[in-house]
Design an enzyme around this catalytic site. Sequence first.
Site, short mmCIF file in Angstrom:
data_model
loop_
_atom_site.label_atom_id
_atom_site.label_comp_id
_atom_site.label_asym_id
_atom_site.label_seq_id
_atom_site.Cartn_x
_atom_site.Cartn_y
_atom_site.Cartn_z
N ASP A 37 0.83 -1.21 0.00
CA ASP A 37 0.00 0.00 0.00
C ASP A 37 0.86 1.26 0.00
O ASP A 37 2.05 1.22 0.35
CB ASP A 37 -0.98 0.01 1.18
CG ASP A 37 -0.30 -0.03 2.54
OD1 ASP A 37 0.68 -0.77 2.69
OD2 ASP A 37 -0.72 0.70 3.45
N GLU A 53 0.05 -1.10 5.69
CA GLU A 53 1.14 -0.69 6.59
C GLU A 53 0.98 0.77 6.94
O GLU A 53 1.23 1.20 8.07
CB GLU A 53 2.49 -0.92 5.90
CG GLU A 53 3.69 -0.76 6.85
CD GLU A 53 4.24 0.66 6.92
OE1 GLU A 53 5.09 0.92 7.78
OE2 GLU A 53 3.82 1.53 6.13
#
Length: 386
Positions: free
Chosen positions: A77, A139
Amino acid sequence: MLVPSVSATKELLARLVAFDTTSHNSNIALIRFVEDYLGQHGVASIRVPTADGQKASLFATIGPAGVGGIALSGHTDVVPVTGQSWDTDPFTLTERGGRLYGRGACDMKGYLACVLAMVPALKTRKLATPIHIAFSYDEEVGCTGVRPMVAELGKTLPLPRMVFVGEPTTMAVVDAHKGPMRWAVTVTGKASHSALPHLGVNAVTYAGLLLGELARIEEELKRVAPNPRFDPPYTSLQVTQIAGGNAANIVPAACWFGWEIRRLPGFDGLDLDLRVRRFAEERCTAPMQRLAPETGVVVDLTNEVPPFQADAGSGAVPLALKLAEQNATFAVCYATEASLFQAGGAPAVVCGPGDIAQAHTPDEYLEVAELEKCLAFLARVAGWAT
Ligand SMILES: [Zn+2]
């Protein structure tokens, strides 16, 4: 030593950057691309999906089963581009002056591209020790996506002997980081005409009392035993968001704010949590409820990533230093998945291409030289595993 070509790595990076994997989006298209790529090279992979299937981590092993091995870990991400002014399309990798521009180029699709570029070279070797690939999600919203994958290590997934987390460190070896804790505070007051404030309970005023206490704590923390490895060398505290009130002539019935600490290894965050809750209860909620019983303050701990201090006995740090051709370790203030892997039984160290100063910014970029350094590092990892 078989080092993959930089141009092949750039092509992979371009593919990865083109998937808009901003944390609030699904990462499945990217995961499917990686699955296909690994599959083409004869590497099977396992998804660890969310319950709704909208996101997944991916775990793969190259080399023998049943032995520990090194896991190369990164998140898929990226942070939003919303509100940022870019000179290039953030989702089209653009090379200019030795730099590769694109959202996530630095944090941390550059590392993912290097890992994937190594796969064909890894497949041609007879590895004595396996290399695992561990790609996660979410994350950037509190290291939440990696947790279900870590929970499977040693169960449905092999437990790596060590994990190299490729967050941007300009390929320096990071053996410690701070651990964030984040809270949301909701203050519920009672509205009234601001000319008749005695009929209301001012949510913003009570929020202010708590903000004052947090400001005092912030100053106190600066004076507690500094750790000179970190900059700043103390546990930092910041109020990061606030909203409250509806109109200039109404006593506000609601105020909300968010705050965080970034704690040094060894700092007891739960002690602080307790202190703030007690203040909120005694100095805010109790007097508020004497005025109106439906009012009060709610303090929610919304996210926590443990601080990281590399396990000195695991051998991960000396090996990472050797393979990165470095002779000193560093501590950083941003959090990574390293502490979560370590808590899950897999000793970790952080070492990856790019400078964290370029992460999360408009015109985020990765220097081609960093990509090359990372490929050389991974080639030495492969050599070690052979
Ligand atoms: Zn990152």
